[in-house]
Design a protein around this motif. Structure first.
Motif, PDB file in Angstrom:
ATOM      1  N   PHE A  36     -49.394 -10.468  11.468  1.00 37.76           N
ATOM      2  CA  PHE A  36     -48.563  -9.773  12.117  1.00 37.76           C
ATOM      3  C   PHE A  36     -47.969 -10.421  13.368  1.00 37.76           C
ATOM      4  O   PHE A  36     -46.729 -10.419  13.939  1.00 37.76           O
ATOM      5  CB  PHE A  36     -49.400  -8.675  12.797  1.00 37.76           C
ATOM      6  CG  PHE A  36     -48.631  -7.679  13.924  1.00 37.76           C
ATOM      7  CD1 PHE A  36     -47.864  -6.693  13.095  1.00 37.76           C
ATOM      8  CD2 PHE A  36     -48.823  -7.517  15.292  1.00 37.76           C
ATOM      9  CE1 PHE A  36     -46.960  -5.777  14.020  1.00 37.76           C
ATOM     10  CE2 PHE A  36     -48.067  -6.680  15.918  1.00 37.76           C
ATOM     11  CZ  PHE A  36     -47.253  -5.882  15.315  1.00 37.76           C
ATOM     12  N   ALA A  37     -48.559 -11.565  13.713  1.00 36.91           N
ATOM     13  CA  ALA A  37     -47.989 -12.429  14.956  1.00 36.91           C
ATOM     14  C   ALA A  37     -46.563 -13.271  14.198  1.00 36.91           C
ATOM     15  O   ALA A  37     -45.825 -13.433  15.121  1.00 36.91           O
ATOM     16  CB  ALA A  37     -49.087 -13.549  15.380  1.00 36.91           C
ATOM     17  N   GLU A  38     -46.821 -13.802  13.116  1.00 38.20           N
ATOM     18  CA  GLU A  38     -45.953 -14.515  12.630  1.00 38.20           C
ATOM     19  C   GLU A  38     -44.568 -13.473  12.216  1.00 38.20           C
ATOM     20  O   GLU A  38     -43.410 -13.932  12.390  1.00 38.20           O
ATOM     21  CB  GLU A  38     -46.167 -15.061  11.164  1.00 38.20           C
ATOM     22  CG  GLU A  38     -47.163 -16.088  11.179  1.00 38.20           C
ATOM     23  CD  GLU A  38     -47.590 -16.529   9.912  1.00 38.20           C
ATOM     24  OE1 GLU A  38     -47.225 -17.912   9.488  1.00 38.20           O
ATOM     25  OE2 GLU A  38     -47.761 -15.841   9.212  1.00 38.20           O
ATOM     26  N   LEU A  39     -44.745 -12.311  11.920  1.00 38.50           N
ATOM     27  CA  LEU A  39     -43.913 -11.353  12.015  1.00 38.50           C
ATOM     28  C   LEU A  39     -43.240 -10.933  13.185  1.00 38.50           C
ATOM     29  O   LEU A  39     -41.948 -10.856  13.201  1.00 38.50           O
ATOM     30  CB  LEU A  39     -44.255  -9.899  11.338  1.00 38.50           C
ATOM     31  CG  LEU A  39     -43.591  -8.689  11.244  1.00 38.50           C
ATOM     32  CD1 LEU A  39     -42.431  -8.947  10.308  1.00 38.50           C
ATOM     33  CD2 LEU A  39     -44.308  -7.279  10.853  1.00 38.50           C
ATOM     34  N   GLN A  40     -43.865 -10.969  14.081  1.00 38.97           N
ATOM     35  CA  GLN A  40     -43.419 -10.497  15.392  1.00 38.97           C
ATOM     36  C   GLN A  40     -42.433 -11.796  15.971  1.00 38.97           C
ATOM     37  O   GLN A  40     -41.317 -11.645  16.398  1.00 38.97           O
ATOM     38  CB  GLN A  40     -44.426 -10.460  16.601  1.00 38.97           C
ATOM     39  CG  GLN A  40     -45.193  -9.173  16.482  1.00 38.97           C
ATOM     40  CD  GLN A  40     -46.083  -8.889  17.529  1.00 38.97           C
ATOM     41  OE1 GLN A  40     -47.011  -9.730  17.574  1.00 38.97           O
ATOM     42  NE2 GLN A  40     -46.002  -7.876  18.144  1.00 38.97           N
ATOM     43  N   MET A  41     -42.992 -13.049  15.650  1.00 39.77           N
ATOM     44  CA  MET A  41     -42.373 -14.409  16.084  1.00 39.77           C
ATOM     45  C   MET A  41     -40.945 -14.381  15.070  1.00 39.77           C
ATOM     46  O   MET A  41     -39.957 -14.787  15.933  1.00 39.77           O
ATOM     47  CB  MET A  41     -43.104 -15.592  16.047  1.00 39.77           C
ATOM     48  CG  MET A  41     -44.100 -15.659  17.011  1.00 39.77           C
ATOM     49  SD  MET A  41     -45.158 -17.221  16.840  1.00 39.77           S
ATOM     50  CE  MET A  41     -45.967 -17.040  15.466  1.00 39.77           C
ATOM     51  N   SER A  42     -40.992 -14.202  14.156  1.00 39.58           N
ATOM     52  CA  SER A  42     -39.913 -14.096  13.105  1.00 39.58           C
ATOM     53  C   SER A  42     -38.929 -13.182  13.421  1.00 39.58           C
ATOM     54  O   SER A  42     -37.691 -13.642  13.626  1.00 39.58           O
ATOM     55  CB  SER A  42     -40.022 -14.031  11.583  1.00 39.58           C
ATOM     56  OG  SER A  42     -41.218 -14.894  11.196  1.00 39.58           O
ATOM     57  N   LEU A  43     -39.428 -12.058  13.672  1.00 40.24           N
ATOM     58  CA  LEU A  43     -38.325 -10.946  14.227  1.00 40.24           C
ATOM     59  C   LEU A  43     -37.727 -11.032  15.500  1.00 40.24           C
ATOM     60  O   LEU A  43     -36.602 -10.683  15.709  1.00 40.24           O
ATOM     61  CB  LEU A  43     -38.960  -9.434  14.280  1.00 40.24           C
ATOM     62  CG  LEU A  43     -39.278  -8.703  12.805  1.00 40.24           C
ATOM     63  CD1 LEU A  43     -40.274  -7.636  12.836  1.00 40.24           C
ATOM     64  CD2 LEU A  43     -38.315  -8.996  11.958  1.00 40.24           C
ATOM     65  N   SER A  44     -38.275 -11.866  16.451  1.00 45.74           N
ATOM     66  CA  SER A  44     -37.727 -12.292  17.572  1.00 45.74           C
ATOM     67  C   SER A  44     -36.841 -13.536  17.618  1.00 45.74           C
ATOM     68  O   SER A  44     -36.245 -13.759  18.621  1.00 45.74           O
ATOM     69  CB  SER A  44     -38.896 -12.618  18.814  1.00 45.74           C
ATOM     70  OG  SER A  44     -39.793 -13.703  18.361  1.00 45.74           O
ATOM     71  N   GLY A  45     -36.685 -14.022  16.435  1.00 48.28           N
ATOM     72  CA  GLY A  45     -35.540 -15.285  16.272  1.00 48.28           C
ATOM     73  C   GLY A  45     -36.068 -16.595  16.054  1.00 48.28           C
ATOM     74  O   GLY A  45     -35.509 -17.430  16.234  1.00 48.28           O
ATOM     75  N   ASP A  46     -37.412 -16.625  15.859  1.00 47.10           N
ATOM     76  CA  ASP A  46     -38.199 -18.210  15.671  1.00 47.10           C
ATOM     77  C   ASP A  46     -37.706 -18.423  14.409  1.00 47.10           C
ATOM     78  O   ASP A  46     -38.502 -17.961  13.232  1.00 47.10           O
ATOM     79  CB  ASP A  46     -39.603 -17.905  15.938  1.00 47.10           C
ATOM     80  CG  ASP A  46     -40.310 -19.441  15.948  1.00 47.10           C
ATOM     81  OD1 ASP A  46     -39.404 -20.198  15.497  1.00 47.10           O
ATOM     82  OD2 ASP A  46     -41.377 -19.574  16.379  1.00 47.10           O
ATOM     83  N   THR A  47     -36.646 -19.172  14.150  1.00 48.79           N
ATOM     84  CA  THR A  47     -36.276 -19.783  12.629  1.00 48.79           C
ATOM     85  C   THR A  47     -37.160 -20.814  12.161  1.00 48.79           C
ATOM     86  O   THR A  47     -36.656 -21.273  11.089  1.00 48.79           O
ATOM     87  CB  THR A  47     -34.717 -19.961  12.760  1.00 48.79           C
ATOM     88  OG1 THR A  47     -34.652 -21.015  13.382  1.00 48.79           O
ATOM     89  CG2 THR A  47     -34.083 -18.871  13.057  1.00 48.79           C
ATOM     90  N   SER A  48     -37.951 -21.386  13.087  1.00 56.29           N
ATOM     91  CA  SER A  48     -38.684 -22.640  12.530  1.00 56.29           C
ATOM     92  C   SER A  48     -39.816 -22.260  11.661  1.00 56.29           C
ATOM     93  O   SER A  48     -40.600 -22.977  10.928  1.00 56.29           O
ATOM     94  CB  SER A  48     -39.264 -23.546  13.586  1.00 56.29           C
ATOM     95  OG  SER A  48     -40.286 -22.433  14.473  1.00 56.29           O
TER      96      SER A  48
END
Length: 332
Positions: A36-48
């Motif tokens: 869920f943490a990775e999902l939140q970061m990815s959806l917030s624009g973390d492309t790394s």
């Protein structure tokens, strides 16, 4: 009387919450689990993050496809059942799925591939099939059984024609078995975007015409007495149903039984008035396809079962149950 609206509101609330939960689970679970943490970061624009590409190019388009497919086919089924006064009416039972699928395969095989054209090609296939089935049913006595048999015949013929096209043009991308069964695997945004526009506009239009559709559901004589232009209104409603069916089939393949199951289930909770039935069917259809797509990816992991197979396993017995019922559902 005061509790019934509350029950309906509770139904809407639970269904929306279920959709939200299913969306999160569909984005997180699969061959590669995403926290869920990775999902939140990815959806917030973390492309790394590696999860970003999986979400961006695979899971988000697939979740959107599941929602749109469920919305389109369930709304189409609700309109057809109401307008034709036939509880067995649905896109796949009346052969509309097969007609839309044939049009998509013909378009992909003989016209330079243009994703924006596919929903409209599918619409003409679905609408032409619906007109043909209704004409055959009317010629055979206009009974519900005659319409049903005409739909079965059209479905058989169009599936055979689609198979023939793929034999002669095997390189078309729609020759794969997944399209014929119904699958959301590999859906891409260029194909999904134009279909999404058609689906949203058709559902909004149907909701704006909800009062006219309710009058039409009363029967031709009652609708005439109330001043409704029955022929024109039925034609418009069937166009909307065909647009919804065609748009859904254009990216999801020949997914069946959503338009049959969902409106019947929705009626049990909200009744038959289109102002309640249409949004309830749209929400319940999105939830059903999301759930079945998620199960098709997880139950047989690492193998994936096309969502159309699971829906057919559910829909087949449901269809038989409707056939065996002594009394047909009341649509007034």
């Amino acid at each position: 009387m005061h509790q019934f609206p509350r029950k309906i509101s509770l139904f809407y609330l639970i269904t929306v919450a279920a959709i939200f939960l299913l969306v999160v689970l569909s984005l997180c679970l699969g061959a590669v689990h995403i926290s869920f943490a990775e999902l939140q970061m990815s959806l917030s624009g973390d492309t790394s993050l590696p999860a970003y590409k999986i979400l961006r190019y695979v899971r988000i388009p697939r979740v959107c496809a599941a929602i749109l497919c469920g919305m389109a086919l369930s709304a189409s089924g609700a309109i057809i059942q109401s307008v034709l006064h036939n509880p067995l009416g649905s896109p796949n039972v009346l052969g509309m799925n097969a007609g839309a699928g044939l049009a998509v395969i013909l378009c992909a095989a003989f016209v330079p591939f243009a994703p924006k054209v596919l929903p409209f090609a599918a619409f003409f296939g679905a609408f032409g099939t619906l007109l043909l089935v209704c004409a055959l049913g009317k010629h055979a006595g206009n009974s519900k059984a005659a319409v049903l048999l005409a739909g079965v015949a059209a479905n058989t013929c169009f599936v055979a024609l689609a198979d023939a096209v793929t034999v002669f043009v095997p390189d078309t991308i729609y020759s794969r078995a997944a399209f014929k069964i119904g699958s959301l695997s590999g859906v891409q945004l260029p194909v999904l975007a134009p279909a999404a526009v058609v689906i949203v506009l058709a559902i909004v239009t149907a909701f704006l015409l909800r009062s006219e559709l309710d009058v039409l559901a009363l029967g031709d004589e009652s609708a005439h007495a109330l001043g409704l232009p029955v022929g024109a209104m039925r034609f418009c409603a069937l166009i909307l149903a065909a647009l919804l069916c065609g748009a859904g089939i254009s990216f999801a393949g020949l997914v069946g039984f959503v338009g049959l199951i969902v409106p019947h289930c929705a009626r049990m909770f909200v009744g038959s008035e289109m102002r309640r039935l249409l949004p309830a069917s749209v929400l319940l259809g999105a939830a059903l396809v999301l759930l079945c797509d998620l199960l098709s990816r997880l139950v047989f992991a690492p193998h994936e079962l096309p969502v159309g197979i699971l829906l057919s396993v559910i829909g087949g017995p449901f269809f038989v149950m409707l056939l065996l019922k002594k009394k047909e559902p009341h649509h007034d």
